[in-house]
Design a protein around this motif. Structure first.
Motif, PDB file in Angstrom:
ATOM      1  N   TRP A 343      69.182  69.052 149.644  1.00 51.43           N
ATOM      2  CA  TRP A 343      69.873  69.478 148.423  1.00 51.43           C
ATOM      3  C   TRP A 343      71.028  70.412 148.780  1.00 51.43           C
ATOM      4  N   PRO A 344      72.142  70.325 148.055  1.00 52.37           N
ATOM      5  CA  PRO A 344      73.269  71.226 148.310  1.00 52.37           C
ATOM      6  C   PRO A 344      72.946  72.638 147.856  1.00 52.37           C
ATOM      7  N   CYS A 345      73.758  73.585 148.296  1.00 54.59           N
ATOM      8  CA  CYS A 345      73.521  74.976 147.906  1.00 54.59           C
ATOM      9  C   CYS A 345      73.712  75.121 146.391  1.00 54.59           C
ATOM     10  N   LEU A 346      73.110  76.162 145.857  1.00 53.37           N
ATOM     11  CA  LEU A 346      73.080  76.357 144.409  1.00 53.37           C
ATOM     12  C   LEU A 346      74.479  76.477 143.807  1.00 53.37           C
ATOM     13  N   ALA A 347      75.370  77.158 144.512  1.00 54.34           N
ATOM     14  CA  ALA A 347      76.723  77.335 143.996  1.00 54.34           C
ATOM     15  C   ALA A 347      77.432  75.998 143.833  1.00 54.34           C
ATOM     16  N   VAL A 348      77.243  75.096 144.786  1.00 53.39           N
ATOM     17  CA  VAL A 348      77.878  73.782 144.715  1.00 53.39           C
ATOM     18  C   VAL A 348      77.311  72.983 143.551  1.00 53.39           C
ATOM     19  N   VAL A 349      76.005  73.073 143.357  1.00 56.05           N
ATOM     20  CA  VAL A 349      75.348  72.300 142.300  1.00 56.05           C
ATOM     21  C   VAL A 349      75.822  72.722 140.916  1.00 56.05           C
ATOM     22  N   LEU A 350      75.889  74.022 140.672  1.00 53.41           N
ATOM     23  CA  LEU A 350      76.123  74.486 139.307  1.00 53.41           C
ATOM     24  C   LEU A 350      77.547  74.911 139.008  1.00 53.41           C
ATOM     25  N   ARG A 351      78.280  75.361 139.996  1.00 55.43           N
ATOM     26  CA  ARG A 351      79.633  75.832 139.716  1.00 55.43           C
ATOM     27  C   ARG A 351      80.660  74.709 139.718  1.00 55.43           C
ATOM     28  N   SER A 352      80.299  73.552 140.228  1.00 55.82           N
ATOM     29  CA  SER A 352      81.230  72.422 140.209  1.00 55.82           C
ATOM     30  C   SER A 352      81.459  71.984 138.763  1.00 55.82           C
ATOM     31  N   SER A 353      82.671  71.539 138.484  1.00 55.73           N
ATOM     32  CA  SER A 353      82.933  70.984 137.156  1.00 55.73           C
ATOM     33  C   SER A 353      82.196  69.661 137.021  1.00 55.73           C
ATOM     34  N   ASP A 354      82.095  69.154 135.807  1.00 56.20           N
ATOM     35  CA  ASP A 354      81.439  67.859 135.608  1.00 56.20           C
ATOM     36  C   ASP A 354      82.103  66.777 136.442  1.00 56.20           C
ATOM     37  N   ALA A 355      83.436  66.785 136.445  1.00 56.33           N
ATOM     38  CA  ALA A 355      84.171  65.760 137.204  1.00 56.33           C
ATOM     39  C   ALA A 355      83.875  65.871 138.695  1.00 56.33           C
ATOM     40  N   GLU A 356      83.837  67.101 139.204  1.00 54.84           N
ATOM     41  CA  GLU A 356      83.559  67.310 140.633  1.00 54.84           C
ATOM     42  C   GLU A 356      82.135  66.892 140.977  1.00 54.84           C
ATOM     43  N   PHE A 357      81.200  67.253 140.100  1.00 52.33           N
ATOM     44  CA  PHE A 357      79.806  66.892 140.349  1.00 52.33           C
ATOM     45  C   PHE A 357      79.629  65.372 140.354  1.00 52.33           C
ATOM     46  N   ILE A 358      80.246  64.703 139.405  1.00 54.74           N
ATOM     47  CA  ILE A 358      80.163  63.249 139.326  1.00 54.74           C
ATOM     48  C   ILE A 358      80.750  62.604 140.577  1.00 54.74           C
ATOM     49  N   GLU A 359      81.894  63.115 140.997  1.00 57.43           N
ATOM     50  CA  GLU A 359      82.566  62.541 142.165  1.00 57.43           C
ATOM     51  C   GLU A 359      81.732  62.690 143.430  1.00 57.43           C
ATOM     52  N   LYS A 360      81.016  63.804 143.528  1.00 52.86           N
ATOM     53  CA  LYS A 360      80.273  64.091 144.765  1.00 52.86           C
ATOM     54  C   LYS A 360      78.855  63.520 144.764  1.00 52.86           C
ATOM     55  N   PHE A 361      78.189  63.556 143.606  1.00 52.09           N
ATOM     56  CA  PHE A 361      76.769  63.217 143.596  1.00 52.09           C
ATOM     57  C   PHE A 361      76.406  62.001 142.740  1.00 52.09           C
ATOM     58  N   VAL A 362      77.367  61.420 142.080  1.00 48.39           N
ATOM     59  CA  VAL A 362      77.060  60.262 141.239  1.00 48.39           C
ATOM     60  C   VAL A 362      77.806  59.013 141.671  1.00 48.39           C
ATOM     61  N   ARG A 363      79.115  59.123 141.785  1.00 51.62           N
ATOM     62  CA  ARG A 363      79.906  57.931 142.078  1.00 51.62           C
ATOM     63  C   ARG A 363      79.498  57.216 143.371  1.00 51.62           C
ATOM     64  N   PRO A 364      79.216  57.946 144.463  1.00 54.87           N
ATOM     65  CA  PRO A 364      78.851  57.241 145.701  1.00 54.87           C
ATOM     66  C   PRO A 364      77.565  56.406 145.576  1.00 54.87           C
ATOM     67  N   TYR A 365      76.709  56.762 144.597  1.00 56.35           N
ATOM     68  CA  TYR A 365      75.410  56.092 144.465  1.00 56.35           C
ATOM     69  C   TYR A 365      75.286  55.333 143.145  1.00 56.35           C
ATOM     70  N   TYR A 366      76.389  55.154 142.477  1.00 59.06           N
ATOM     71  CA  TYR A 366      76.330  54.595 141.127  1.00 59.06           C
ATOM     72  C   TYR A 366      75.759  53.178 141.096  1.00 59.06           C
ATOM     73  N   ASP A 367      76.088  52.360 142.084  1.00 57.45           N
ATOM     74  CA  ASP A 367      75.588  50.982 142.101  1.00 57.45           C
ATOM     75  C   ASP A 367      74.070  50.941 142.203  1.00 57.45           C
ATOM     76  N   GLU A 368      73.490  51.899 142.944  1.00 54.19           N
ATOM     77  CA  GLU A 368      72.043  51.902 143.137  1.00 54.19           C
ATOM     78  C   GLU A 368      71.279  52.458 141.930  1.00 54.19           C
ATOM     79  N   ILE A 369      71.817  53.499 141.313  1.00 51.73           N
ATOM     80  CA  ILE A 369      71.021  54.189 140.281  1.00 51.73           C
ATOM     81  C   ILE A 369      71.792  54.449 138.992  1.00 51.73           C
TER      82      ILE A 369
END
Length: 392
Positions: A343-369
């Motif tokens: 898991w990433p550090c807490l600051a990265v998880v919560l302080r990222s904007s929605d767009a940043e969070f999506i780009e880092k933790f959603v888009r790369p895995y979107y096809d799978e989940i």
């Protein structure tokens, strides 16, 4: 209608508090219109005015009876109709009109010319009709305060402090109480107290806007807030000092002690707590229960410790429903599919904007989940829209 008014009068005289129990209109218990002493002096309702209120302006029969009974001087159905119709034409909703009448029914006896002149002052600041309606419904005393002796002098003080009509309008949208409060006994001395600490005026104005009600408190409370921020060691020259003073201005000593105890019980040392406050005082705006819920949710992941939270106190400033829980669920889903190993550090998880969070933790895995992820997380309904926009 006359029969209804008479039945309502008989019922209200024997049950003066019935309206408070049955009405759908939200009313503060402190509103003077419904005080027991005033109800005892209730006058006879006007059937003609009740008819106007109920049939033309969607008031309940109970509220119509109460309102018309309090109009001892201006019992003119045509004037009542013209006042309410004019206010509706100027963006007041039925709910907002009811709030005005509940606060003080005498507004139904105002002249249109008087209302126009009152509204013009706020229009000249740049406020729209919708903004004026919202401001007055949130602070109905504005309609009953003297323009010459109260509102205009207070607007002059605000213009002198804020610097422009636009800034005054922006402030009143945040907190209309500034025009119904004695600024010479609150705002002016409170600004001087903060200024005496060496805080730049631009920072003070930022605080006035960020915590407007904090500057309408008694000066001795403001002094204690400043002293408390200094005691904890918040640097005077930092913008954080402004936020710290703001938090203490509406946090009583009892509430502060509850927050301290809550965090201590969760494993934080006093050193941790005061360090967190110096870094992120805004996070301490939440109640003790909310702080507890946030900390327990983060600790329950097994990925973050008290020391992690102490190092990233901004985590306690975010909403559980809108940010913390949805993002934790996404990371749990990624981990369960072996798509992330750590898991990433807490600051990265919560302080990222929605767009940043999506780009880092959603888009790369979107096809799978992708579909499962969207189903599980309301926050990430935006993911589907974001993907559609990108693909297009």
């Amino acid at each position: 209608m006359i029969a209804i008014a008479r039945r309502n009068l008989s019922f209200l005289l024997s049950n003066p508090n019935s309206f408070l129990c049955n009405s759908n209109v939200h009313v503060s218990p402190s509103i003077h219109f419904f005080s027991t002493s005033r109800i005892k002096r209730i006058l006879i309702p006007s059937p003609e005015i009740c008819d106007v209120l109920v049939n033309k302006h969607q008031f309940s029969p109970d509220l119509a009876s109460l309102a018309s009974s309090r109009l001892s001087k201006f019992r003119d159905p045509q004037r009542v109709d013209s006042v309410l119709s004019f206010l509706k034409e100027n963006s007041f909703t039925t709910a907002q009109l009811q709030k005005l009448v509940i606060y003080n029914p005498r507004v139904l006896g105002f002249t249109i010319e008087g209302i126009i002149s009152r509204f013009k002052v706020f229009h000249d600041l740049g406020l729209s009709s919708e903004e004026i309606a919202k401001m007055i419904s949130n602070s109905p005393a504005i309609m009953h305060s003297s323009m010459e002796n109260r509102i205009n002098p207070r607007l002059s003080i605000l213009k002198g402090l804020m610097g422009s009509d636009d800034d005054v309008a922006r402030l009143l949208n945040r907190c209309p109480w500034f025009v119904v409060t004695d600024l010479e006994k609150t705002l002016i001395p409170n600004v001087e107290i903060v200024k005496s600490c060496g805080i730049p005026m631009e920072h003070i104005l930022h605080l006035v806007y960020a915590y407007p009600r904090g500057f309408l408190i008694k000066p001795d409370i403001m002094r204690k807030s400043v002293d408390k921020a200094i005691e904890i060691g918040v640097p005077h020259t930092s913008v954080v000092f402004i936020y710290a003073v703001g938090v203490f201005s509406y946090t009583s000593q009892g509430m502060w002690e509850v927050k301290l105890k809550t965090l201590r019980d969760l494993g934080f040392s006093d050193n941790d707590i005061f360090k967190m406050f110096r870094m992120q005082p805004h996070a301490f705006s939440a109640s003790g229960n909310k702080l507890k819920n946030k900390v327990e949710l983060l600790l329950a992941t097994g990925k973050y410790s008290v020391s992690n939270i102490a190092a990233s106190p901004s985590a306690l400033g975010f909403s559980v429903e809108k940010r913390i829980e949805p993002r934790i669920q996404i990371l749990k889903l990624l981990e369960s599919r072996n798509l992330i190993k750590k898991w990433p550090c807490l600051a990265v998880v919560l302080r990222s904007s929605d767009a940043e969070f999506i780009e880092k933790f959603v888009r790369p895995y979107y096809d799978e989940i992708g579909e499962e992820l969207i189903t599980q997380s309301c926050m990430l309904r935006a993911v589907r829209d974001e993907s559609i926009r990108t693909d297009a």
